[in-house]
Design an enzyme around this catalytic site. Structure first.
Site, PDB file in Angstrom:
ATOM      1  N   SER A 225      -2.212 -17.341  36.007  1.00  0.00           N
ATOM      2  CA  SER A 225      -2.801 -18.252  35.026  1.00  0.00           C
ATOM      3  C   SER A 225      -4.279 -18.042  34.758  1.00  0.00           C
ATOM      4  CB  SER A 225      -2.585 -19.696  35.481  1.00  0.00           C
ATOM      5  OG  SER A 225      -3.286 -19.947  36.692  1.00  0.00           O
ATOM      6  N   HIS A 253       3.595 -21.202  35.336  1.00  0.00           N
ATOM      7  CA  HIS A 253       2.943 -21.008  34.040  1.00  0.00           C
ATOM      8  C   HIS A 253       3.837 -20.269  33.050  1.00  0.00           C
ATOM      9  CE1 HIS A 253      -1.016 -22.583  35.197  1.00  0.00           C
ATOM     10  NE2 HIS A 253      -0.733 -22.098  36.389  1.00  0.00           N
ATOM     11  N   LYS A 284       3.371 -28.950  33.378  1.00  0.00           N
ATOM     12  CA  LYS A 284       2.648 -28.100  32.434  1.00  0.00           C
ATOM     13  C   LYS A 284       3.416 -28.065  31.110  1.00  0.00           C
ATOM     14  CE  LYS A 284      -0.033 -25.532  35.809  1.00  0.00           C
ATOM     15  NZ  LYS A 284       0.145 -26.465  36.919  1.00  0.00           N
TER      16      LYS A 284
END
Length: 444
Positions: A225, A253, A284
């Protein structure tokens, strides 16, 4: 309550000479009982961070439902101003999706707030069971297990594998997330091997040198990330098969954003069925909160039965579980959201490069712009927020190595062309004003 500056130090022997002030409570020459100035120790620790230019200040933000990525920033003096958020990990804006909000409202009305306990003690609701089934289906695995966060799912799962597999050696990518490192360290120094980032030749050399009879596990991420690069999953799987190792893949991610149904890079690359344990987050791209693993039922059941980080903590609230399940179901069938996300990232990279700004190499949705100095990095971040209404947090050590400090932009499908242009214009002005090299990204 005893004040921090008057707590009693351990009896016996002399104190560490590096500690802050110590004063005796006994006659001169008797050092058996000392009082340490603990407040000075904490203050000195903070001053070291400030002196390195990496003291972190949180921005007080209030997002507006329906107008993401806009938010209201409350300044230290209590006044407010409107800003555009450029560093959110709510990558797809699912935290604003009416489908997700509706599911959470319904669960809140039906079940109330908290789960009521650990999973073993009244904390397994039907919402948790449904979410785990949704996650198992997403990754094509027999089972899944929920944790309170992505950090906890990594730390708890990896540390627990040492209990289940005596003599386990974990082969860890050098740039793995802190949560993975924390879990892997539980096995001790001799139980881990660190290979150079994304270097399969080095990984193979370490595998070759290891005891052939020892159980082995390769732990890596799919999308890293901070740099935005992606691991060679097919190559890693091939090495794992050759040397009899399990694979543990952090897709934090990537889930929601890659693959036909959003199962991550492993799905996109066609190797999902060959990864033994997939770890992900709900906080996320799915826009909610929580972490999980997905694997064969026997692996999940063993970790469920041994992982302290799962057993001894209250489960996530039903409303979060319901919202996450709704978000996963939605993204399984809305690939156009992923396509729009990738287009925004590619467009921003192109605009930054055209402006001569030092965009770091990235093949993912992460858009890092190198500054190379912690003081300059925070200065630019502060000016962007205060003068341009642009919020992006500086990324400094220990998140990234010293000398690679950067601004990390995460454009979403909701960032408009005008927002992109405003960002690039502001950065162009600040790169000149703050004397940062345009190519190379090092503070001049």
């Amino acid at each position: 309550m005893t004040h921090a500056s008057s707590l009693i130090c351990i009896k016996g022997g002399l104190p560490d000479p590096t500690y802050p002030r110590l004063r005796s409570t006994r006659p001169s020459g008797d050092t058996r009982v000392m009082i340490m100035d603990y407040t000075s120790a904490f203050s000195a620790a903070l001053e070291r961070v400030r002196g390195e230019g990496r003291y972190r200040v949180f921005a007080d933000l209030k997002r507006h439902r329906g107008s993401f990525p806009r938010a209201t920033w409350t300044k230290p003096d209590g006044t407010t101003s409107e800003v555009v958020v450029w560093c959110s990990n709510d990558y797809l804006g699912q935290g604003q999706n009416p489908v997700v909000l509706s599911a959470m409202h319904a669960a809140l009305d039906e079940a109330g707030t908290g789960s009521g306990g650990t999973r073993n003690i009244s904390g397994t609701t039907h919402y948790h069971v449904e979410l785990e089934a949704e996650l198992a289906d997403l990754h094509g695995k027999e089972a899944a297990l929920l944790f309170t966060s992505g950090y906890v799912s990594n730390e708890a799962s990896l540390s627990t594998l040492y209990k289940i597999l005596p003599g386990l050696i974990v082969f860890s990518d050098a740039l793995n997330h802190n949560s993975m490192i924390s879990g892997i360290r539980a096995g001790g120094r001799e139980a881990r091997r660190v290979f150079r980032h994304n270097d399969l030749e080095h990984l193979e050399a370490l595998l070759q040198a290891a005891d052939p009879a020892a159980p082995k596990l390769i732990a890596l991420e799919s999308v890293y990330s901070m740099d935005g690069d992606i691991a060679d999953l097919a190559g890693t799987v091939a090495l794992a098969k050759r040397y009899g190792a399990l694979t543990y893949l952090d897709e934090v991610h990537a889930v929601g954003m890659y693959g036909p149904r959003g199962a991550g890079v492993a799905e996109r690359d066609g190797v999902m069925g060959e990864i033994d344990i997939i770890e992900g987050t709900l906080g996320k791209a799915y826009g909610v909160m929580g972490g999980y693993i997905a694997a064969d039922a026997v692996i999940v059941d063993a970790i469920r039965s041994y992982a302290d980080g799962f057993i001894f903590t209250t489960s996530i609230p039903p409303a979060l579980a319901a919202g996450a399940a709704a978000s996963i179901r939605y993204l399984k069938t809305h690939d156009e959201v992923r396509q729009a996300h990738q287009e925004r990232a590619a467009t921003l990279k192109a605009k930054l490069r055209a402006a001569g700004l030092p965009v770091m190499p990235s093949v993912s949705h992460i858009v890092p712009v190198e500054v190379g100095d912690p003081v300059h990095c925070k200065m630019i971040s502060d000016i962007l927020l205060e003068e341009h209404g642009i919020y992006v947090q500086p990324i400094n050590y220990p998140t990234v190595p010293r000398g690679t400090e950067r601004l990390r932009f995460t454009p979403t499908p909701a960032h408009t062309d005008q927002m992109l242009d405003d960002l690039v214009s502001a950065l162009q002005a600040l790169w000149t004003r703050c004397n940062i090299q345009r190519v190379g990204g090092v503070a001049a």
